[in-house]
Design a protein around this motif. Sequence first.
Motif, PDB file in Angstrom:
ATOM      1  N   ALA A 194     -14.357   3.769  -3.556  1.00 18.74           N
ATOM      2  CA  ALA A 194     -13.381   2.686  -3.730  1.00 18.74           C
ATOM      3  C   ALA A 194     -13.461   2.168  -5.153  1.00 18.74           C
ATOM      4  O   ALA A 194     -14.548   2.086  -5.736  1.00 18.74           O
ATOM      5  CB  ALA A 194     -13.647   1.560  -2.744  1.00 18.74           C
ATOM      6  N   ILE A 196      -6.018  -1.493  -6.254  1.00 15.49           N
ATOM      7  CA  ILE A 196      -7.117  -0.950  -5.457  1.00 15.49           C
ATOM      8  C   ILE A 196      -6.831   0.514  -5.178  1.00 15.49           C
ATOM      9  O   ILE A 196      -5.725   0.868  -4.743  1.00 15.49           O
ATOM     10  CB  ILE A 196      -7.260  -1.734  -4.145  1.00 15.49           C
ATOM     11  CG1 ILE A 196      -7.467  -3.227  -4.434  1.00 15.49           C
ATOM     12  CG2 ILE A 196      -8.407  -1.184  -3.303  1.00 15.49           C
ATOM     13  CD1 ILE A 196      -7.325  -4.106  -3.207  1.00 15.49           C
ATOM     14  N   GLU A 239     -22.960   0.987  -6.596  1.00 15.44           N
ATOM     15  CA  GLU A 239     -21.823   0.205  -7.085  1.00 15.44           C
ATOM     16  C   GLU A 239     -22.087  -0.227  -8.522  1.00 15.44           C
ATOM     17  O   GLU A 239     -23.233  -0.487  -8.912  1.00 15.44           O
ATOM     18  CB  GLU A 239     -21.594  -1.025  -6.208  1.00 15.44           C
ATOM     19  CG  GLU A 239     -20.377  -1.851  -6.622  1.00 15.44           C
ATOM     20  CD  GLU A 239     -20.087  -2.980  -5.654  1.00 15.44           C
ATOM     21  OE1 GLU A 239     -19.510  -4.002  -6.088  1.00 15.44           O
ATOM     22  OE2 GLU A 239     -20.422  -2.858  -4.470  1.00 15.44           O
ATOM     23  N   PHE A 289     -11.441  -0.840  -7.902  1.00 13.81           N
ATOM     24  CA  PHE A 289     -10.377  -1.799  -8.151  1.00 13.81           C
ATOM     25  C   PHE A 289     -10.476  -2.318  -9.572  1.00 13.81           C
ATOM     26  O   PHE A 289     -11.554  -2.354 -10.181  1.00 13.81           O
ATOM     27  CB  PHE A 289     -10.391  -2.954  -7.131  1.00 13.81           C
ATOM     28  CG  PHE A 289     -11.326  -4.080  -7.474  1.00 13.81           C
ATOM     29  CD1 PHE A 289     -10.934  -5.088  -8.345  1.00 13.81           C
ATOM     30  CD2 PHE A 289     -12.590  -4.144  -6.916  1.00 13.81           C
ATOM     31  CE1 PHE A 289     -11.786  -6.132  -8.654  1.00 13.81           C
ATOM     32  CE2 PHE A 289     -13.449  -5.184  -7.219  1.00 13.81           C
ATOM     33  CZ  PHE A 289     -13.047  -6.185  -8.100  1.00 13.81           C
ATOM     34  N   ASN A 317      -8.490   4.341  -3.572  1.00 14.67           N
ATOM     35  CA  ASN A 317      -9.492   5.042  -2.766  1.00 14.67           C
ATOM     36  C   ASN A 317      -9.349   6.542  -3.011  1.00 14.67           C
ATOM     37  O   ASN A 317      -8.700   7.252  -2.231  1.00 14.67           O
ATOM     38  CB  ASN A 317      -9.310   4.722  -1.282  1.00 14.67           C
ATOM     39  CG  ASN A 317      -9.673   3.293  -0.953  1.00 14.67           C
ATOM     40  OD1 ASN A 317     -10.831   2.959  -0.718  1.00 14.67           O
ATOM     41  ND2 ASN A 317      -8.660   2.431  -0.959  1.00 14.67           N
ATOM     42  N   THR A 362       0.850  -1.192   0.000  1.00 16.70           N
ATOM     43  CA  THR A 362       0.000   0.000   0.000  1.00 16.70           C
ATOM     44  C   THR A 362       0.880   1.234   0.000  1.00 16.70           C
ATOM     45  O   THR A 362       1.701   1.426   0.919  1.00 16.70           O
ATOM     46  CB  THR A 362      -0.922   0.013   1.230  1.00 16.70           C
ATOM     47  OG1 THR A 362      -1.694  -1.192   1.264  1.00 16.70           O
ATOM     48  CG2 THR A 362      -1.869   1.206   1.167  1.00 16.70           C
ATOM     49  N   ARG A 392      -3.056   0.419  -3.691  1.00 16.60           N
ATOM     50  CA  ARG A 392      -2.574  -0.854  -3.171  1.00 16.60           C
ATOM     51  C   ARG A 392      -2.477  -1.835  -4.319  1.00 16.60           C
ATOM     52  O   ARG A 392      -3.463  -2.086  -5.021  1.00 16.60           O
ATOM     53  CB  ARG A 392      -3.513  -1.399  -2.085  1.00 16.60           C
ATOM     54  CG  ARG A 392      -3.036  -2.737  -1.506  1.00 16.60           C
ATOM     55  CD  ARG A 392      -3.847  -3.150  -0.298  1.00 16.60           C
ATOM     56  NE  ARG A 392      -3.341  -4.402   0.246  1.00 16.60           N
ATOM     57  CZ  ARG A 392      -4.012  -5.547   0.309  1.00 16.60           C
ATOM     58  NH1 ARG A 392      -5.263  -5.601  -0.137  1.00 16.60           N
ATOM     59  NH2 ARG A 392      -3.477  -6.635   0.810  1.00 16.60           N
ATOM     60  N   ARG A 423      -4.180  -7.259  -8.880  1.00 14.56           N
ATOM     61  CA  ARG A 423      -5.200  -6.221  -8.890  1.00 14.56           C
ATOM     62  C   ARG A 423      -4.659  -4.930  -8.296  1.00 14.56           C
ATOM     63  O   ARG A 423      -3.700  -4.944  -7.505  1.00 14.56           O
ATOM     64  CB  ARG A 423      -6.467  -6.665  -8.155  1.00 14.56           C
ATOM     65  CG  ARG A 423      -6.321  -6.956  -6.697  1.00 14.56           C
ATOM     66  CD  ARG A 423      -7.679  -7.288  -6.056  1.00 14.56           C
ATOM     67  NE  ARG A 423      -8.387  -8.324  -6.788  1.00 14.56           N
ATOM     68  CZ  ARG A 423      -9.668  -8.615  -6.591  1.00 14.56           C
ATOM     69  NH1 ARG A 423     -10.379  -7.929  -5.707  1.00 14.56           N
ATOM     70  NH2 ARG A 423     -10.254  -9.591  -7.257  1.00 14.56           N
ATOM     71  N   GLY A 448      -8.651  -5.698 -11.888  1.00 13.70           N
ATOM     72  CA  GLY A 448      -7.858  -6.904 -11.724  1.00 13.70           C
ATOM     73  C   GLY A 448      -7.792  -7.737 -12.979  1.00 13.70           C
ATOM     74  O   GLY A 448      -8.593  -7.578 -13.908  1.00 13.70           O
ATOM     75  N   SER A 488     -14.422  -2.575 -10.813  1.00 18.27           N
ATOM     76  CA  SER A 488     -15.596  -2.250 -10.003  1.00 18.27           C
ATOM     77  C   SER A 488     -15.372  -0.919  -9.299  1.00 18.27           C
ATOM     78  O   SER A 488     -14.238  -0.594  -8.911  1.00 18.27           O
ATOM     79  CB  SER A 488     -15.860  -3.350  -8.965  1.00 18.27           C
ATOM     80  OG  SER A 488     -16.956  -3.024  -8.148  1.00 18.27           O
TER      81      SER A 488
END
Length: 500
Positions: free
Chosen positions: A405, A397, A464, A407, A399, A334, A342, A395, A409, A452
């Motif tokens: 959020a 990630i 979402e 991500f 924020n 991270t 991350r 993946r 992958g 996502s």
Amino acid sequence: MPLRLASRRTALFYTLLFAVGASPAAEAPKPSFKPPFACSAAVQDDWIGKENPYRPTYNVHDALNLPAWLSLSVENRVRYESLDGQFRAGAEGGDQQLPVQTCVWLEARYEGFRIGTEFLDARQSLADAGSTSLNNTHVDEADFLQIYGAWSGENVLGSGVDLEAKLGRQTLDLGSRRLVGRNVFRNTINAFTGALFRFRDHGDRWQLRLFGAQPVERLPGAAAELDRGQPHAYDEEAYRTFFSAAFFEWFDIAYGIGGELYLLHLDEQDRPEAATADRKLFTPGVRFFSKPAKGQFDFEVETVAQVGRSYSSATAARRLDHQAWFQHVQAGYTFDGPWSPRFLAQYDYASGDSNPTDGKNGRFDTLFGTRRAEFGPTGMFGAFARSNIHTPGYRLILNPRQDVAFFAGHRLLWLAEDKDQWVGSRNDRTGRSLQDRAGNSGDFLGHLVEASARWDVSSNLMLETGWAHLVKGEFAKTAPRAPLDQQDVDYFYVQSLLRF
């Protein structure tokens, strides 16, 4: 039929992503919502006897002026799902669904005692006629997910141990949730009827959970019954099936590393009204991990063995010696910077059956585990399961704000054994999966790319959206009963969650 304009779906995805990420971080609200994205009001990761700390700002408890000893929460989730292309055995064409999930949770507390219930209504509409992905993981209409009584006490008799006992129908999360978990993305949720005993060091150094129960069967179960609008049936305990677990956790062994040691046992028998795979499985496992932190590396290693007896399917006539195993390894870092990026590298291996005729079953059984976190969206997609597969992946990630959020992958996927089934390709109409018993179709399933984005608009509303793309490999295109249309597969979803 579902929309086939991939560009329109892609535009919607990026429009929402831009909308939730474009505002300055200084203007971002600080929502109190933190649990998983589904039926979360009843999920309390800390000591279960404590009041739910995630009550939304506007809630029915306060609106009805209920006393402090009574908790009441209501949630409603609506999701639209679309599938273009097919990967299931013998399937063709696209598909769509509109799954709707409503949860109502009520709990009363007096000193260390609690009684509670959770009502779940999970249903779907819009599914195409002859849908090959319609089953009771999507539908469980108007039933009680939990009905329980519990008692908890701290430092019982001066022993330095906190104790909790919970009896009745309940849900359960164990460790990584790969073998036993409360489903989050899926429209229905696993439940058990039995007893849970939890012993926890009062200094928060370790915890032991002992669990024994009968799994709850969701009714009706067959796709044909769901198609016909089968009359409502209440879920029932699988009365000739027993599941038990002993699960020990070290919260901090040394240097911030946690560990788990566990043994799970499943004893399943045929019943007059339903055949089963007659599984009698012992599943021991161990897991070590460190939690993500800014500017630091983190890792996770989980190793699981599985021995016992089973049939290869509910209709098979020959009992097999069961010897299987599973391995998960991941490492992440991270970054201490804007958006807290991350990066995570992962590898999963779940054994398959190397020889369908040797009297042994080497296919790993994931029991009551969840798979969304590692193998892509489930719902009407669910192309990959923790069985007969080996797959590296990575993946990213992000924020961008406290309430956003994102991500993305990528995974490469192979069969662990090229003569065994691709378990995720099961057609719910025929009960068949893609399999080449001669091993002449290769073992490469393909590439899975997914993304996502989630926006916690407030503690009451979450939005979402996500997309998954399967680039088919040799096995997915050439195995017996593979879909004649060899186009790649696109899955798209958008959903909202209201909590009160």
